[in-house]
Design an enzyme around this catalytic site. Structure first.
Site, PDB file in Angstrom:
ATOM      1  N   GLY A   1       0.840  -1.191   0.000  1.00  0.00           N
ATOM      2  CA  GLY A   1       0.000   0.000   0.000  1.00  0.00           C
ATOM      3  C   GLY A   1       0.874   1.238   0.000  1.00  0.00           C
TER       4      GLY A   1
ATOM      5  N   GLN B   1       3.308   9.789   1.392  1.00  0.00           N
ATOM      6  CA  GLN B   1       4.625   9.128   1.377  1.00  0.00           C
ATOM      7  C   GLN B   1       5.467   9.517   0.167  1.00  0.00           C
ATOM      8  OE1 GLN B   1       2.681   5.100   2.124  1.00  0.00           O
ATOM      9  NE2 GLN B   1       4.683   4.806   3.051  1.00  0.00           N
TER      10      GLN B   1
ATOM     11  N   CYS C   1       6.401  -0.636   6.847  1.00  0.00           N
ATOM     12  CA  CYS C   1       6.073   0.571   6.092  1.00  0.00           C
ATOM     13  C   CYS C   1       7.283   0.975   5.251  1.00  0.00           C
ATOM     14  CB  CYS C   1       5.714   1.685   7.073  1.00  0.00           C
ATOM     15  SG  CYS C   1       5.276   3.232   6.290  1.00  0.00           S
ATOM     16  N   LEU C   2       7.045   1.323   3.986  1.00  0.00           N
ATOM     17  CA  LEU C   2       8.145   1.743   3.109  1.00  0.00           C
ATOM     18  C   LEU C   2       8.830   2.999   3.648  1.00  0.00           C
ATOM     19  CD1 LEU C   2       6.523   1.222  -0.416  1.00  0.00           C
ATOM     20  CD2 LEU C   2       8.177  -0.261   0.737  1.00  0.00           C
TER      21      LEU C   2
ATOM     22  N   HIS D   1      -3.813   1.670   8.107  1.00  0.00           N
ATOM     23  CA  HIS D   1      -2.415   2.109   8.069  1.00  0.00           C
ATOM     24  C   HIS D   1      -2.238   3.239   7.037  1.00  0.00           C
ATOM     25  CE1 HIS D   1       2.085   1.011   7.852  1.00  0.00           C
ATOM     26  NE2 HIS D   1       1.906   1.864   6.863  1.00  0.00           N
ATOM     27  N   GLU D   2      -2.804   3.048   5.836  1.00  0.00           N
ATOM     28  CA  GLU D   2      -2.628   4.050   4.767  1.00  0.00           C
ATOM     29  C   GLU D   2      -3.385   5.339   5.095  1.00  0.00           C
ATOM     30  OE1 GLU D   2      -0.316   3.541   2.811  1.00  0.00           O
ATOM     31  OE2 GLU D   2      -0.141   1.394   3.175  1.00  0.00           O
TER      32      GLU D   2
ATOM     33  N   HIS E   1      -1.555   7.598   7.317  1.00  0.00           N
ATOM     34  CA  HIS E   1      -0.535   8.400   6.626  1.00  0.00           C
ATOM     35  C   HIS E   1      -1.098   9.761   6.197  1.00  0.00           C
ATOM     36  CE1 HIS E   1       3.067   5.988   6.226  1.00  0.00           C
ATOM     37  NE2 HIS E   1       2.418   4.959   5.739  1.00  0.00           N
TER      38      HIS E   1
HETATM   39 ZN   LIG Z   1       3.134   3.034   5.632  1.00  0.00          ZN
END
Ligand SMILES: [Zn+2]
Length: 168
Positions: free
Chosen positions: A46, A51, A94-95, A136-137, A140
């Protein structure tokens, strides 16, 4: 399509609150496609626009391995309109916090209202891993990272380790 640069901690742009978009047009569809391309290239499941330093309420997700038939989700202006009382703990990564993971408690199910890539309003229920990833997304977009759900000690440790991981 173009690959975008994924921001990592402690970049201050990860803490910016995204603003709603006016509607899904060709520019937003291009952004969604670029975000998916970036996410696949980085082996993520995701990605939120925050991000990649874009201050818009847009997220993409592909959990085909966990939810066959779901396909890639392209979501704008997500709004969680219902949350289950049931919660579950899952390992999240998470990236933007490279090389780290931790267990986070999330609602098992949510109902999400959003605009799809055709600018059509959708309202759908998501459960288990898809629900967890969406939460989670969507965090962000509020400038919130999964490590914020942990103790300050654990959060700071993971952020320090992520910085070293990226530098190595
Ligand atoms: Zn993330």
């Amino acid at each position: 399509m173009a690959r975008l640069t994924v921001l990592t901690v402690p970049d201050a742009r990860l803490r910016v609150k995204a603003v709603p978009i006016l509607g899904v047009d060709d520019n937003i569809r291009q952004l969604m496609d670029d975000m998916l391309e970036t996410m696949y290239a980085e082996d993520g499941a995701g990605l939120a626009a925050t991000q990649v330093g874009i201050n818009k309420r847009v997220v993409v997700l592909d959990l085909e391995d966990h939810a066959p038939g779901l396909g890639p989700l392209k979501i704008a202006n997500p709004e969680i309109v219902w949350r289950s009382e049931d919660v579950q703990k899952n390992w999240e990564a998470c990236l933007s916090v490279p090389g780290q993971s931790a267990q986070v408690e999330r609602h098992t199910a949510i109902r999400l209202k959003y605009l799809d890539e055709n600018n059509t309003t959708q309202e759908k229920d998501f459960v288990d891993w898809v629900s967890v990833c969406l939460q989670h997304e969507i965090d962000h977009l509020q400038g919130v990272l999964y490590v914020d759900h942990l103790s300050a000690l654990r959060r700071n440790l993971l952020i320090e380790k992520a910085k070293k991981f990226k530098a190595s």
